[in-house]
Write an enzyme that holds these catalytic residues in place. Structure first.
Site, PDB file in Angstrom:
ATOM      1  N   THR A   1       0.933  -1.121   0.000  1.00 44.58           N
ATOM      2  CA  THR A   1       0.000   0.000   0.000  1.00 44.58           C
ATOM      3  C   THR A   1       0.965   1.159   0.000  1.00 44.58           C
ATOM      4  O   THR A   1       2.098   0.997   0.446  1.00 44.58           O
ATOM      5  CB  THR A   1      -0.827   0.023   1.313  1.00 44.58           C
TER       6      THR A   1
ATOM      7  N   ARG B   1     -13.966  -7.124  -2.411  1.00 44.49           N
ATOM      8  CA  ARG B   1     -13.226  -6.942  -1.150  1.00 44.49           C
ATOM      9  C   ARG B   1     -12.623  -5.525  -1.107  1.00 44.49           C
ATOM     10  O   ARG B   1     -11.972  -5.076  -2.038  1.00 44.49           O
ATOM     11  CB  ARG B   1     -12.124  -7.996  -1.043  1.00 44.49           C
TER      12      ARG B   1
ATOM     13  N   ASP C   1      -8.570  -1.469   4.321  1.00 46.90           N
ATOM     14  CA  ASP C   1      -8.605  -0.270   5.171  1.00 46.90           C
ATOM     15  C   ASP C   1      -8.296   1.027   4.437  1.00 46.90           C
ATOM     16  O   ASP C   1      -8.698   2.108   4.884  1.00 46.90           O
ATOM     17  CB  ASP C   1      -7.550  -0.414   6.273  1.00 46.90           C
TER      18      ASP C   1
ATOM     19  N   THR D   1      -0.593   0.932   6.544  1.00 47.83           N
ATOM     20  CA  THR D   1      -0.352  -0.129   5.560  1.00 47.83           C
ATOM     21  C   THR D   1      -0.321  -1.445   6.312  1.00 47.83           C
ATOM     22  O   THR D   1       0.038  -1.491   7.484  1.00 47.83           O
ATOM     23  CB  THR D   1       0.971   0.113   4.800  1.00 47.83           C
ATOM     24  N   GLY D   2      -0.706  -2.515   5.621  1.00 47.05           N
ATOM     25  CA  GLY D   2      -0.709  -3.816   6.284  1.00 47.05           C
ATOM     26  C   GLY D   2      -1.971  -4.585   5.943  1.00 47.05           C
ATOM     27  O   GLY D   2      -2.614  -4.324   4.921  1.00 47.05           O
TER      28      GLY D   2
ATOM     29  N   GLY E   1      -5.497  -5.213   5.748  1.00 44.53           N
ATOM     30  CA  GLY E   1      -6.635  -4.309   5.863  1.00 44.53           C
ATOM     31  C   GLY E   1      -7.646  -4.735   6.909  1.00 44.53           C
ATOM     32  O   GLY E   1      -8.199  -3.901   7.634  1.00 44.53           O
TER      33      GLY E   1
HETATM   34  N1  GLY Z   1      -3.831  -2.348   3.514  1.00 45.24           N
HETATM   35  C1  GLY Z   1      -4.323  -2.581   2.216  1.00 45.24           C
HETATM   36  C2  GLY Z   1      -5.361  -3.581   2.135  1.00 45.24           C
HETATM   37  O1  GLY Z   1      -5.472  -4.450   2.990  1.00 45.24           O
HETATM   38  O2  GLY Z   1      -6.102  -3.538   1.182  1.00 45.24           O
END
Ligand code: GLY
Length: 298
Positions: free
Chosen positions: A169, A197, A200, A220-221, A223
């Site tokens: 991200t 889908r 976050d 980031t990570g 979601g």
């Molecule tokens: N952090 C980006 C996602 O999970 O889409």
């Protein structure tokens, strides 16, 4: 004084040196813009556009592929002025989703537009569209085919067999010389994600938040972990109600994520005083920052 931090994802990062070089070029450009008097919101949008245009990062061109082999993009931007925000999710063919998010913030009466409606809005405001072939790279096709054949939904840039992954991200947070904060986050999501889908990144208060009275945050990570802990707002609330600095709030937010959901994520934070915070619960994170004139060690 002004401050800027940008990130390109968390995880186990095999090509960190290469990614950091790219991050530092964009950081320099963004810092020069701030020094020349650009607004925080212009600078975070600019930095995220540069990351979306670089196929090495999981946003815009070079994003991961969904279950059907397509790229679906999510992004959000927030200005600390009056809590203005714009977000978009599940869009296809939009070259720079972060600019769509900004256009939604500034040119619509809404905050969040998704799918076909968001694409129509982008068209009616002259935002650049690109064919599917622009977004899809051979590396992403290989990665998607590996995930499909293994029957798994993998969490981003992982090489086959990695026990830890890179959860890509991109994002940026800035404080300008007028004391205004802004945050921006953009992503292609996760590899082989199911249709529809959304993680976050485009959710205000989860993957992005900015308030001139507290701080600006980009996450980031994974979601699902960040959504469940409303991580960006959790961090801003620690600044607001507990008087924490950016670094204290970033660390406490990640501690909470780990305690509550065993979460895997990272955050960049700038508070209203231009202090910077970075924290992550993964082995590594790609980021760079210049905080009140001092370059962060990365
Ligand atoms: N952090 C980006 C996602 O999970 O889409």
């Amino acid at each position: 004084m002004s401050s800027l931090i940008i990130h390109g994802g968390v995880g186990t990062i095999s090509n960190k040196k290469e990614l950091l070089e790219k991050i530092h070029v964009i950081l320099k450009e963004g810092s020069e813009m701030l020094s020349s008097g650009a607004s925080a919101v212009d600078v975070v949008e600019y930095c995220v556009i540069r990351l979306e245009d670089d196929e090495f990062f999981n946003a815009g061109k070079g994003s991961v592929l969904n279950e059907g082999g397509s790229v679906e993009l999510d992004a959000a931007i927030m200005s600390g002025d009056f809590l203005m925000a714009g977000a978009t999710a599940g869009v296809r063919g939009i070259k720079n989703p972060i600019s769509l998010a900004r256009t939604i913030m500034e040119k619509s009466e809404h905050v969040f537009l998704v799918g076909a409606g968001a694409e129509d809005f982008a068209g009616s405001h002259g935002l650049k569209k690109m064919p599917d072939s622009y977004f899809v790279t051979s590396k992403r096709v290989e990665q998607w085919e590996a995930a499909k054949s293994a029957g798994v939904t993998t969490l981003d840039h992982a090489e086959k067999g990695d026990s830890e992954k890179k959860y890509g991200t991109v994002g940026a947070v800035a404080l300008d010389d007028k004391g205004k904060l802004a945050a921006a986050t953009s992503t292609g999501g996760i590899v082989n994600k199911k249709f529809g889908r959304v993680g976050d990144s485009p959710i205000i208060g989860a993957g992005v938040y900015a308030d001139n009275n507290t701080c600006a945050v980009s996450a980031t990570g994974i979601g699902e972990h960040i959504l469940r802990t409303v991580l960006a707002k959790d961090i801003a609330d620690r600044v607001r109600f507990e008087g924490m600095t950016a670094q204290e709030a970033a660390q406490k937010g990640i501690d909470y994520l780990v305690e509550q959901v065993d979460g895997k994520a990272g955050v960049i934070v700038i508070d209203k005083n231009g202090k910077c915070g970075v924290s992550f619960s993964t082995p590594d994170m790609v980021y760079g920052g210049v905080c009140n004139g001092i370059t962060m060690e990365t």
